[in-house]
Design an enzyme around this catalytic site. Structure first.
Site, short mmCIF file in Angstrom:
data_model
loop_
_atom_site.label_atom_id
_atom_site.label_comp_id
_atom_site.label_asym_id
_atom_site.label_seq_id
_atom_site.Cartn_x
_atom_site.Cartn_y
_atom_site.Cartn_z
N ALA A 73 -33.91 29.55 -23.86
CA ALA A 73 -33.13 28.36 -24.23
C ALA A 73 -32.50 28.45 -25.62
O ALA A 73 -31.75 27.56 -26.01
CB ALA A 73 -34.02 27.12 -24.16
N SER A 96 -30.22 30.46 -26.79
CA SER A 96 -28.82 30.89 -26.89
C SER A 96 -28.24 31.07 -25.49
O SER A 96 -28.94 30.95 -24.48
CB SER A 96 -28.72 32.22 -27.66
OG SER A 96 -29.39 33.25 -26.96
N TYR A 136 -31.98 47.21 -16.39
CA TYR A 136 -31.54 45.83 -16.23
C TYR A 136 -31.19 45.53 -14.77
O TYR A 136 -31.59 44.49 -14.22
CB TYR A 136 -30.32 45.59 -17.12
CG TYR A 136 -29.83 44.17 -17.14
CD1 TYR A 136 -30.49 43.18 -17.89
CD2 TYR A 136 -28.69 43.78 -16.44
CE1 TYR A 136 -30.04 41.88 -17.93
CE2 TYR A 136 -28.23 42.48 -16.48
CZ TYR A 136 -28.90 41.54 -17.22
OH TYR A 136 -28.45 40.23 -17.25
N ALA A 137 -30.47 46.44 -14.14
CA ALA A 137 -30.08 46.25 -12.74
C ALA A 137 -31.31 46.14 -11.84
O ALA A 137 -31.38 45.28 -10.96
CB ALA A 137 -29.18 47.39 -12.27
N SER A 149 -34.33 45.21 -12.69
CA SER A 149 -35.06 43.97 -12.97
C SER A 149 -34.38 42.78 -12.31
O SER A 149 -35.04 41.90 -11.74
CB SER A 149 -35.19 43.75 -14.48
OG SER A 149 -33.95 43.42 -15.08
N LYS A 150 -33.05 42.74 -12.36
CA LYS A 150 -32.33 41.60 -11.78
C LYS A 150 -32.30 41.66 -10.25
O LYS A 150 -32.29 40.62 -9.58
CB LYS A 150 -30.91 41.54 -12.34
CG LYS A 150 -30.85 41.15 -13.82
CD LYS A 150 -31.48 39.79 -14.06
CE LYS A 150 -31.26 39.31 -15.48
NZ LYS A 150 -31.83 37.94 -15.73
#
Length: 250
Positions: free
Chosen positions: A13, A15, A157-158, A160-161
Site C-alpha cells: 500500500a 506506492s 517475476y513471471a 511468481s505471477k
C-alpha cells in the site's frame, strides 16, 4: 458508496497500485488498512485519504514472513474487532536479470514476496474470515500479463505471477463454500515505481506493442479492484481479468 461499512486490507500500500487501491476503495466508502514493508510509505498513504467518513490505519508488514502476517492480523482485530472482508494483494518486487545470470537469492526473493506472500495473506486472513463468519468476503490478487506470456529478464517475476494466477483459481474453488470470492487482476505495463526502473527506450518499445499506445495508470487498475471488491461483481470468482490496454504479448 458501494463499499460503505466494509474494511479493506491492502498489501503493497505504500506506492503504485497498492496506494491507488487504498485511495479508490476509501473514496468508495471502505475503511482502509494500508500495509507495506515500508511503514513510512504506508502512513503517507493513509495521510492522503480523507478520514472524515472512514477509519483508516497503516501497518508495517513483510508479507514473506508468516509471523509478520499474523501480527498484522492481530493489530487489525484489535482495531476493528473483526477481520476485513476485502483483501487486496498488491505487494510485489522485481529482481530482473537474464535467466543464465539470475542468482538463486534473487529468484527466491521474488518468489517469497510475490507468491509465498500472497499465499500467507490469503491463508491467514481467510481463516480469520471463516472463524468470525465474515459475510461476502472477497480477495483480489494482483498478477501480471508477464505471468501469462513471460518476459525477457523476468523469469523469476513471471513464474511468481503465474503462480499467483493459478493459486487464485484454486483458492476460489476451495473458499467458495465459505462465501469468499477470489479473483486476479493481470495488469499490463503500468506507470509505477517498479516500471520507473525500466529504461525509457525500452518503455517506448513496450508502448508500441499496446493498442492504446500508452502505459496504464495505477488508478485504472484500482478501479477494477474496487469493482471486484463490491457486490457489483457478486457472481465473479476464480476469474483473471486482463487490464492491459489490449496488449496480448510482451
Amino acid at each position: 458508496m458501494s463499499l460503505s461499512g466494509k474494511t479493506a486490507f491492502i498489501t503493497g500500500a505504500g506506492s503504485g497500485i497498492g496506494r491507488a487501491a487504498c485511495k479508490i476503495l476509501a473514496r468508495d466508502g471502505a475503511n482502509i488498512i494500508a500495509a507495506d514493508i515500508n511503514a513510512k510509505n504506508a502512513k503517507e498513504t493513509v495521510d492522503l485519504i480523507d478520514k472524515q467518513e472512514t477509519k483508516n490505519i497503516s501497518i508495517a508488514l513483510d508479507v514473506s514472513e508468516s509471523a509478520s502476517v499474523k501480527s498484522a492480523l492481530v493489530k487489525v482485530l484489535e482495531t476493528y474487532s473483526k477481520p476485513p472482508s476485502i483483501i487486496v494483494n498488491c505487494a510485489g518486487i522485481t529482481r530482473d536479470n537474464f535467466l543464465l545470470n539470475l542468482s538463486e537469492e534473487n529468484f527466491q526473493q521474488v518468489v517469497d514476496v510475490n507468491l509465498k506472500g500472497t499465499f500467507l495473506v490469503i491463508q491467514t486472513f481467510c481463516k480469520a474470515m471463516v472463524e468470525h463468519q465474515v459475510p461476502k468476503g472477497t480477495v483480489i490478487n494482483v498478477g501480471s500479463i508477464v505471468g501469462k506470456n513471460g518476459n525477457i529478464g523476468q523469469s523469476n517475476y513471471a513464474a511468481s505471477k503465474a503462480g499467483v494466477e493459478v493459486m487464485t483459481k484454486t483458492a476460489a474453488k476451495e473458499l467458495g463454500r465459505e462465501g469468499i470470492r477470489v479473483n486476479a487482476i493481470l495488469p499490463g505495463f503500468v506507470t509505477t515505481p517498479m516500471t520507473d526502473l525500466v529504461p525509457d527506450k525500452l518503455k517506448e518499445v513496450f508502448a508500441s506493442k499496446i493498442p492504446l499506445s500508452r502505459f496504464g495508470t495505477p488508478e485504472e487498475i484500482a478501479e477494477v479492484i474496487s469493482f471486484l471488491a463490491s457486490d457489483k461483481s457478486s457472481y465473479i470468482s476464480g476469474a483473471s481479468i486482463d487490464v492491459n490496454g489490449g496488449m496480448v504479448t510482451c
